[in-house]
Each structure stands twice: as C-alpha cells, then as structure tokens.
Design a protein around this motif. Structure first.
Motif, mmCIF file in Angstrom:
data_model
loop_
_atom_site.group_PDB
_atom_site.id
_atom_site.type_symbol
_atom_site.label_atom_id
_atom_site.label_comp_id
_atom_site.label_asym_id
_atom_site.label_seq_id
_atom_site.Cartn_x
_atom_site.Cartn_y
_atom_site.Cartn_z
ATOM 1 N N LEU B 69 0.840 -1.207 0.000
ATOM 2 C CA LEU B 69 0.000 0.000 0.000
ATOM 3 C C LEU B 69 0.875 1.257 0.000
ATOM 4 O O LEU B 69 0.668 2.180 -0.800
ATOM 5 C CB LEU B 69 -0.900 -0.021 1.235
ATOM 6 C CG LEU B 69 -2.076 0.937 1.206
ATOM 7 C CD1 LEU B 69 -3.030 0.541 0.089
ATOM 8 C CD2 LEU B 69 -2.795 0.946 2.549
ATOM 9 N N ILE B 70 1.888 1.284 0.880
ATOM 10 C CA ILE B 70 2.749 2.465 0.981
ATOM 11 C C ILE B 70 3.565 2.663 -0.287
ATOM 12 O O ILE B 70 3.589 3.746 -0.876
ATOM 13 C CB ILE B 70 3.674 2.341 2.210
ATOM 14 C CG1 ILE B 70 2.847 2.422 3.490
ATOM 15 C CG2 ILE B 70 4.752 3.418 2.190
ATOM 16 C CD1 ILE B 70 3.615 2.081 4.743
ATOM 17 N N SER B 71 4.235 1.584 -0.745
ATOM 18 C CA SER B 71 5.142 1.772 -1.886
ATOM 19 C C SER B 71 4.348 2.031 -3.167
ATOM 20 O O SER B 71 4.770 2.830 -4.002
ATOM 21 C CB SER B 71 6.067 0.572 -2.046
ATOM 22 O OG SER B 71 5.346 -0.582 -2.325
ATOM 23 N N ALA B 72 3.157 1.403 -3.305
ATOM 24 C CA ALA B 72 2.369 1.645 -4.521
ATOM 25 C C ALA B 72 1.852 3.081 -4.542
ATOM 26 O O ALA B 72 1.807 3.706 -5.604
ATOM 27 C CB ALA B 72 1.206 0.655 -4.613
ATOM 28 N N SER B 73 1.489 3.620 -3.380
ATOM 29 C CA SER B 73 1.017 5.009 -3.350
ATOM 30 C C SER B 73 2.144 5.961 -3.753
ATOM 31 O O SER B 73 1.959 6.840 -4.601
ATOM 32 C CB SER B 73 0.518 5.378 -1.954
ATOM 33 O OG SER B 73 -0.441 4.455 -1.526
ATOM 34 N N ALA B 74 3.322 5.779 -3.143
ATOM 35 C CA ALA B 74 4.451 6.648 -3.477
ATOM 36 C C ALA B 74 4.820 6.490 -4.955
ATOM 37 O O ALA B 74 5.078 7.477 -5.652
ATOM 38 C CB ALA B 74 5.651 6.311 -2.592
ATOM 39 N N ALA B 75 4.830 5.242 -5.438
ATOM 40 C CA ALA B 75 5.213 4.999 -6.830
ATOM 41 C C ALA B 75 4.202 5.617 -7.792
ATOM 42 O O ALA B 75 4.568 6.094 -8.860
ATOM 43 C CB ALA B 75 5.327 3.498 -7.091
ATOM 44 N N THR B 76 2.923 5.622 -7.399
ATOM 45 C CA THR B 76 1.907 6.204 -8.278
ATOM 46 C C THR B 76 2.124 7.704 -8.419
ATOM 47 O O THR B 76 2.057 8.247 -9.523
ATOM 48 C CB THR B 76 0.499 5.915 -7.722
ATOM 49 O OG1 THR B 76 0.376 4.507 -7.545
ATOM 50 C CG2 THR B 76 -0.572 6.393 -8.681
#
Lengths: 305, 269
Positions: B69-76
């Motif tokens: 959840l955290i890394s996908a949000s930042a990556a988005t």
C-alpha cells in the motif's frame, strides 16, 4: 504550448521533473556507482565487509588513498575462476534457449489472439495476462507440485504407459526451462500480439489474391511485419532471464548454476561483497547492449504514439 | 476474414491450458484433506484452518500488504510525475531521465537488490520495512510511468491549453482536466505497483532486516523445505484476491471508458 503558459508554469514544471528525477538519481543511479566502487575494493573481515568508501574528511590524502586502494583483483578472479565463467555461460545459454522456446510457442498463441473476433479479444488477452498478476513464487511452486517425484506429471505419464518408472523432473535443466518459459510466457505473447493486432490485413489479402499460399504469406509477409514485436518480446524475456535467481534455485540443481545464484551465494553465503559487486558489474556490462536497445525502442514507441 | 482456423483455436487452447493447468492443480490440492500432497484425501478446508492459526504467516501477510500500500502510493505519485515530465516537458538531461525510467523494467532484480542494499549500508540507512518500501517504490514507479505516459499520449492537449489560456493555474488544470482523463491509467498503474510489491522476493530479501519478513520471503523459505499443503492454501487465497481485484479494475475502466465515449458522442452531437 504558448509562450505565456510556459512562463507561468515553469515553477510547477520544475517540480514535476525534479521530484522523480532526484528520486531516481538517488535510488537508481547512485547505487550503481557504489556497486562499482565496492567491486574495486578489497574484501575485509570488517562490518560492513569491505574497505571504506571515499573518506572525504581526510582531504587530498583521502582522495589519494581512495584511488590508490582501487584494485582489479575481483575482476581478475572472475576471469580465472572456472565457477564464475561457467555460471555466466550457463545464464546466457538458459536465457537464449528459453527465449527461443518462448518465441516458438508464443507466436502461434499471439497470432491466434490477434485473429480472434473483436469481442473475444479483450477477454482472451485478459486471460493471458491474469497469471502474470499472481506471484511468480506461486507459479514456480505450482510446478514443484506437478514435477515432484510422486507428482502429477509422473502419474500421468505412468498411466499413459509412456514411462514405466517415475522419472526425476525436479532439480534438472528441464524443470528450470519449464519454470522460466511458464513465468515469462505473457512477456513474449503481449508484445507479439500488439504488433500482429495492428497489422494491415489488406496486405495478407493482397498476397492471397496474387496467388501466394498461406504458409508463404505467413513467412514472407506476416513474420517480417511482426519483427518489432519479436524484438520487443525477445528483449523483454532475455534480459531478466539472464539474471534469474528463483527458478534455478527452486527448480534446478548444481548443474544449472546461473549467475544470479553465484552472486547470491557470494554475497549471503561467503559474505564476499566485493566479489558479488564485481559479478553484478560484469553482468550489467554483458546486458548493457540489450538494455540500451530495449530503452531506445521503448522511448521511440512512446514518442511515436 | 476474422475467423479462427482450427490451428489457431488449437494454439489458443493449448496456450491457455499451459497457463492455467498448474494453477488449477494448486487450487484443487489446497482443498485436499490428506497431509500427503500427492494423495487425494477428499475435499477439506483443513489447511485454511491451519493457515489462520499460523501467526508468523499472518504477520508476514500484514507486513506485505502494508508495504504494498505504501510503496504503490508513493510509486503512483512519482510515476505519474515522471510520465508528465516525459510527455509534456523539455529539460536538460532528458535522455538520462528516460533511461532511468525505463531501465528498471528489465533490470535483473538481483542487480537492483544488491545495489540498493549497498546504498543503504553506505549511508547507514536501517535495513527493514522502510528500506523495502524505498526499494519497491523505485522499482514500481517505472511501471506506473510507462502506463500513464502511453495514456497521456492519447489525451487531447488542446483541452489543457484551453483551460490554461482561460487563466486556470497549472495545478488546477492538472486536477480538473488532465487527471480525470488519465485516471484509469493511474489506477491500473497503482494496481500493478501493488501487485509487483506483493510479489517481490529477490529485492526484498536483499534489503530486509529483522521484523520485516514479507510474505514472499516467508513462503520462499517454506518452499525450499518442500511442498506443504498449507502453502497451497496461501497461494489460493492470493490468487483469489488478485483475480477479484483485476475483475473489479477492468469493470471500473470499462465503465469510465463507456462514460467517456458517451461524453465524446454527446459533444459531437
């Protein structure tokens, strides 16, 4: 864009570029430079196990020490040690053979997908992509279930009287190839499908009207026109397969030792970080050509659209 | 012209069978009542029960989900910015930037993992959860960027220019004009980043530390010891979650696509 809007949004433009740029320089580019530096260091028994990085507080002397301490010993070892040589060659062999197999079985599937009725195409493509979204560990594990000594493959072959004794499948080259081909299948099919689907069908009709038999049309018209897809699929498979770690580790044996495993063992097992870094640098040098080729194609394809 | 020959149908059928048979076997055997993975002992939910009593496995699942959840949000966020930069801006070092965006797509994980670990060690950054989050963000932002960039290429720029000519500030133009047009790509980028983060074993294993055993790392160490029916159950649950997510995502994009098509049609009328 007009000149006025350009002057008004330069600050936000700069932010748009700067944030991802800085992130990638810090976490993608800088790490490679560190790997390069450590690959030129001597292995020590310290924590962390390599001679220190650049000691900036020591001034000019630190800089001199820095360059003086660089050594090519780790690289020399790569060329003299047969184990390293063998694992590089094995990696390239496995990657080349797997890519060829993938092309051979992926092409007919991509071709059929591209020729399927329009309303079926979306769902068929989704079906091909779906397994790619599940973890590759799951996919490897699924094959361990099937390939083990009392697994389904042996059961089926025994029942069909093709073999009369259970065969060992796990820990062989075949198992590694099956796992890799299975995991990279969508990576080959999708680029092929993308070019085949865009192909102008009137060319095929023209060839048929001029009396070319279907097989000739296929090899003289379809295949040459799909070369961009073939190149994209081959690169997308070949590059990561060369550095593959999990498949040979879980499905292969010591005979299928690929460079990914050697690097892993050097790093985690022997704690020889400089050797592992040198292995990574050489792997990157070997793959630099294909990677640059892939980037150029990707960038061009996106600009063209 | 658009008819499939027998050969084509055979190719499709064989291809799909090759893709789905192993997964089907895995799912079916997760409901096997017998402890021996190879012996059929009747349908049972026994391994799912065992799974939910396995505290270590549950903890790993929670870590992996939080991480994704955290890394996908930042990556988005970073990936969408990178796509905007590539599609809309001219700047120095554009070639280097494009190279850094596309390279992680094919870079062998073992190289990315090793180099990030050495970076974290060199800067004394603690290895563990946040190190994996940074690593996954770096890896997956490229995938988001490529998806969003190909969508941006199809967006009519005159809409953005019209808004800005009428005095709309850039940020507001982005939020009210560009983002609504590209959000299906942003959403699928997020989903892909999420799935990739959940999936990653090699990079996570390099930069992990105590207390940050992700689900793939846990499964990997179990699988190395041999086949266990409990692992079949974990895998089945993961497949079900991914499949549900994908179906919902494709329904959502189809709906927004249909709405956009209707909008375009209305505008033309």
């Amino acid at each position: 864009m007009g000149d006025m809007s350009k002057t008004t949004n330069t600050r936000s433009s700069r932010l748009i570029v700067l944030a991802p740029y800085a992130w990638l320089v810090l976490f993608f580019l800088a790490p490679f430079l560190i790997v390069l530096k450590i690959s030129l260091s001597q292995s020590t028994l310290m924590q962390p196990p390599y001679a220190p990085l650049l000691a900036l507080d020591a001034g000019w002397q630190g800089l001199k020490d820095f360059f003086g301490a660089l050594s090519l010993d780790n690289y020399a070892a790569l060329f003299t040690d047969a184990l390293y040589r063998r694992s590089y060659l094995k990696s390239l062999e496995v990657a080349a053979v797997s890519t060829a197999i993938l092309l051979f079985i992926g092409y007919p599937v991509a071709y059929a997908l591209a020729r399927a009725p329009r309303r079926w195409q979306a769902i068929l493509v989704l079906l091909v992509v779906l397994p790619f979204w599940t973890s590759f560990l799951i996919r490897v594990y699924a094959w361990i279930n099937i390939l083990q000594r009392d697994g389904l493959l042996n059961d089926a072959l025994l029942a069909l009287h093709i073999i009369d004794r259970p065969t060992t499948w796990l820990a062989t080259d075949s198992a590694v190839y099956i796992g890799i081909v299975y995991s990279y299948f969508p990576f080959m099919v999708l680029p092929l499908y993308a070019t085949l689907e865009r192909m102008d069908e009137s060319l095929l009709e023209a060839a048929a009207d001029l009396g070319a038999p279907p097989w000739k049309t296929f090899f003289l018209v379809t295949v040459p026109l799909s070369l961009p897809g073939i190149a994209a699929g081959a690169l997308l498979c070949f590059i990561p397969i060369t550095g593959e770690f999990v498949m040979p580790d879980l499905l292969g044996s010591s005979a299928t030792l690929m460079i990914g495993q050697t690097l892993w063992t050097e790093f985690f097992g022997n704690r020889d970080w400089p050797a592992a870094a040198a292995l990574a640098v050489v792997l990157l040098v070997i793959l630099a050509g294909p990677i640059l080729l892939y980037q150029r194609r990707e960038a061009r394809a996106l600009e063209r659209r | 012209m658009r008819r499939l020959s027998t050969i084509n149908i055979a190719a499709l059928a064989l291809g799909l069978a090759f893709l789905y048979l192993p997964i089907a076997v895995l799912v079916i055997y997760s409901f096997n009542g017998s402890r021996l993975v190879t012996l059929w002992g009747g349908w049972s939910l026994r391994w799912y029960g065992e799974l939910f009593r396995d505290a270590a496995m549950l903890e790993s699942a929670a870590i992996s989900l939080r991480l994704a959840l955290i890394s996908a949000s930042a990556a988005t966020v970073l990936g969408t910015l990178a796509a905007l930069a590539l599609a809309r801006e001219r700047f120095h070092g554009r070639l280097l930037f494009a190279g850094m965006v596309y390279a992680p797509l094919v870079m062998p994980e073992i190289i990315t993992g090793l180099s990030l670990l050495l970076l974290f060690v060199a800067f004394n950054f603690e290895r563990g959860f946040w190190a994996i989050a940074v690593a996954h963000t770096t890896l997956t932002l490229s995938f988001v960027a490529v998806i969003v960039q190909s969508r941006l290429a199809t967006v009519d720029r005159s809409l953005e220019e019209a808004a800005m000519d009428l005095g709309c500030p850039p940020l507001r133009t982005f939020l009210t004009v560009t983002l609504p047009l590209i959000w299906p790509a942003v959403a699928s980028g997020f989903l892909l980043a999420f799935a990739l983060s959940l999936d990653d074993l090699v990079i996570a294993n390099f930069v992990t530390g105590p207390g940050a055993t992700t689900l793939p790392i846990r499964i990997y160490s179990e699988v190395r010891l041999g086949v266990k029916p409990e692992i079949n159950a974990v895998c089945t649950i993961m497949i079900a979650v991914v499949a549900t997510g994908l179906v919902i995502a494709s329904l959502l994009t189809k709906r927004s696509q249909a709405r956009q098509d209707r909008g375009a049609l209305g505008a033309r009328l």
